[in-house]
Scaffold this motif. Structure first.
Motif, PDB file in Angstrom:
ATOM      1  N   VAL A  31      54.005  30.267  48.675  1.00 44.73           N
ATOM      2  CA  VAL A  31      53.154  31.001  48.227  1.00 44.73           C
ATOM      3  C   VAL A  31      53.751  32.628  48.189  1.00 44.73           C
ATOM      4  O   VAL A  31      53.387  33.278  47.460  1.00 44.73           O
ATOM      5  CB  VAL A  31      51.553  31.287  48.300  1.00 44.73           C
ATOM      6  CG1 VAL A  31      50.471  32.132  47.674  1.00 44.73           C
ATOM      7  CG2 VAL A  31      50.756  29.533  48.280  1.00 44.73           C
ATOM      8  N   SER A  42      54.962  34.893  45.267  1.00 46.96           N
ATOM      9  CA  SER A  42      54.221  35.983  44.277  1.00 46.96           C
ATOM     10  C   SER A  42      55.388  36.981  44.686  1.00 46.96           C
ATOM     11  O   SER A  42      54.932  37.973  43.446  1.00 46.96           O
ATOM     12  CB  SER A  42      52.745  35.993  45.945  1.00 46.96           C
ATOM     13  OG  SER A  42      51.910  35.016  45.622  1.00 46.96           O
ATOM     14  N   ILE A  47      47.943  35.496  34.650  1.00 49.75           N
ATOM     15  CA  ILE A  47      46.901  35.379  35.543  1.00 49.75           C
ATOM     16  C   ILE A  47      46.009  35.632  35.729  1.00 49.75           C
ATOM     17  O   ILE A  47      45.206  35.223  36.822  1.00 49.75           O
ATOM     18  CB  ILE A  47      47.838  36.820  36.765  1.00 49.75           C
ATOM     19  CG1 ILE A  47      48.994  36.761  37.027  1.00 49.75           C
ATOM     20  CG2 ILE A  47      47.147  36.915  37.808  1.00 49.75           C
ATOM     21  CD1 ILE A  47      49.779  35.699  38.009  1.00 49.75           C
ATOM     22  N   ALA A  48      45.399  36.174  34.861  1.00 46.10           N
ATOM     23  CA  ALA A  48      43.600  36.463  34.934  1.00 46.10           C
ATOM     24  C   ALA A  48      43.158  34.963  34.242  1.00 46.10           C
ATOM     25  O   ALA A  48      41.998  35.009  35.076  1.00 46.10           O
ATOM     26  CB  ALA A  48      43.806  37.976  33.635  1.00 46.10           C
ATOM     27  N   ILE A  94      44.521  31.491  33.960  1.00 47.74           N
ATOM     28  CA  ILE A  94      45.061  30.766  34.612  1.00 47.74           C
ATOM     29  C   ILE A  94      44.509  30.874  35.872  1.00 47.74           C
ATOM     30  O   ILE A  94      43.716  29.664  36.857  1.00 47.74           O
ATOM     31  CB  ILE A  94      46.562  29.945  34.512  1.00 47.74           C
ATOM     32  CG1 ILE A  94      46.894  29.680  32.733  1.00 47.74           C
ATOM     33  CG2 ILE A  94      47.185  28.932  35.314  1.00 47.74           C
ATOM     34  CD1 ILE A  94      48.428  29.607  32.932  1.00 47.74           C
ATOM     35  N   GLY A  95      44.113  32.551  36.980  1.00 43.50           N
ATOM     36  CA  GLY A  95      44.188  32.719  37.726  1.00 43.50           C
ATOM     37  C   GLY A  95      43.079  32.094  38.160  1.00 43.50           C
ATOM     38  O   GLY A  95      42.141  31.692  38.965  1.00 43.50           O
ATOM     39  N   MET A  96      41.700  31.749  36.865  1.00 49.76           N
ATOM     40  CA  MET A  96      40.237  32.170  36.936  1.00 49.76           C
ATOM     41  C   MET A  96      40.425  30.259  37.490  1.00 49.76           C
ATOM     42  O   MET A  96      38.873  30.591  38.114  1.00 49.76           O
ATOM     43  CB  MET A  96      39.683  32.326  35.876  1.00 49.76           C
ATOM     44  CG  MET A  96      39.843  33.386  36.160  1.00 49.76           C
ATOM     45  SD  MET A  96      38.617  34.076  34.477  1.00 49.76           S
ATOM     46  CE  MET A  96      39.244  33.455  33.143  1.00 49.76           C
ATOM     47  N   MET A 148      46.360  28.708  41.035  1.00 46.76           N
ATOM     48  CA  MET A 148      46.596  30.255  40.787  1.00 46.76           C
ATOM     49  C   MET A 148      48.557  30.333  41.546  1.00 46.76           C
ATOM     50  O   MET A 148      49.471  31.108  41.026  1.00 46.76           O
ATOM     51  CB  MET A 148      46.888  31.191  41.915  1.00 46.76           C
ATOM     52  CG  MET A 148      46.681  32.472  42.072  1.00 46.76           C
ATOM     53  SD  MET A 148      46.770  33.693  40.345  1.00 46.76           S
ATOM     54  CE  MET A 148      45.168  34.050  40.886  1.00 46.76           C
ATOM     55  N   PRO A 149      48.981  29.346  41.992  1.00 44.76           N
ATOM     56  CA  PRO A 149      49.810  28.671  42.067  1.00 44.76           C
ATOM     57  C   PRO A 149      50.931  28.842  40.380  1.00 44.76           C
ATOM     58  O   PRO A 149      52.221  28.931  41.098  1.00 44.76           O
ATOM     59  CB  PRO A 149      50.671  27.603  43.383  1.00 44.76           C
ATOM     60  CG  PRO A 149      48.469  28.273  44.120  1.00 44.76           C
ATOM     61  CD  PRO A 149      47.764  28.558  43.157  1.00 44.76           C
ATOM     62  N   TYR A 150      50.302  27.675  39.701  1.00 47.15           N
ATOM     63  CA  TYR A 150      50.965  27.947  38.664  1.00 47.15           C
ATOM     64  C   TYR A 150      51.016  29.251  37.911  1.00 47.15           C
ATOM     65  O   TYR A 150      52.177  29.015  37.214  1.00 47.15           O
ATOM     66  CB  TYR A 150      49.887  26.196  38.055  1.00 47.15           C
ATOM     67  CG  TYR A 150      50.414  25.403  38.493  1.00 47.15           C
ATOM     68  CD1 TYR A 150      51.446  24.191  38.768  1.00 47.15           C
ATOM     69  CD2 TYR A 150      49.303  24.658  39.185  1.00 47.15           C
ATOM     70  CE1 TYR A 150      51.028  23.168  38.889  1.00 47.15           C
ATOM     71  CE2 TYR A 150      49.515  23.567  40.110  1.00 47.15           C
ATOM     72  CZ  TYR A 150      50.335  22.570  40.125  1.00 47.15           C
ATOM     73  OH  TYR A 150      50.348  21.404  40.749  1.00 47.15           O
ATOM     74  N   ALA A 151      50.084  29.732  37.902  1.00 43.43           N
ATOM     75  CA  ALA A 151      50.342  31.021  36.934  1.00 43.43           C
ATOM     76  C   ALA A 151      50.970  31.986  37.914  1.00 43.43           C
ATOM     77  O   ALA A 151      51.811  32.616  36.582  1.00 43.43           O
ATOM     78  CB  ALA A 151      48.653  31.673  36.918  1.00 43.43           C
ATOM     79  N   ILE A 152      51.691  31.968  39.171  1.00 47.11           N
ATOM     80  CA  ILE A 152      52.495  32.990  39.812  1.00 47.11           C
ATOM     81  C   ILE A 152      53.867  31.940  39.114  1.00 47.11           C
ATOM     82  O   ILE A 152      54.623  32.552  38.633  1.00 47.11           O
ATOM     83  CB  ILE A 152      52.719  32.964  40.690  1.00 47.11           C
ATOM     84  CG1 ILE A 152      51.103  33.196  41.463  1.00 47.11           C
ATOM     85  CG2 ILE A 152      53.953  33.127  41.867  1.00 47.11           C
ATOM     86  CD1 ILE A 152      50.471  33.737  42.732  1.00 47.11           C
TER      87      ILE A 152
END
Length: 86
Positions: A5, A9, A48-49, A51-53, A58-62
């Protein structure tokens, strides 16, 4: 898992900075890159905003940001090199 991760990142941040740097450098050479590329800053932040919610995504959004930023960087390099040669 933590190292993976962290690496992803840092890669997403680095590629995002390279996208901005490519535009800045191209514009200093007289090449306009506004609107060039599939993922400008706003699109990357939205990924990020939104999908990360969702918990656990979050790993997929990154990962998506990494792909979008890499494609955008390559597109900007190609457009810049074509315009410099002309």
């Amino acid at each position: 898992e933590f190292r993976r991760v962290l690496f992803r990142s840092l890669l997403a941040i680095t590629l995002s900075l390279l996208v901005s740097y490519a535009r800045s450098r191209a514009e200093s050479l007289g090449v306009k890159l506004q609107g060039i590329g599939i993922g400008e800053r706003a699109e990357r932040l939205l990924v990020i905003a939104i999908i990360g919610m969702i918990p656990g995504l979050m790993p997929y959004a990154i990962g998506i940001v990494i792909i979008i930023a890499a494609i955008t960087f390559i597109q900007r390099i190609i457009v810049t090199s074509k315009n410099i040669q002309d």
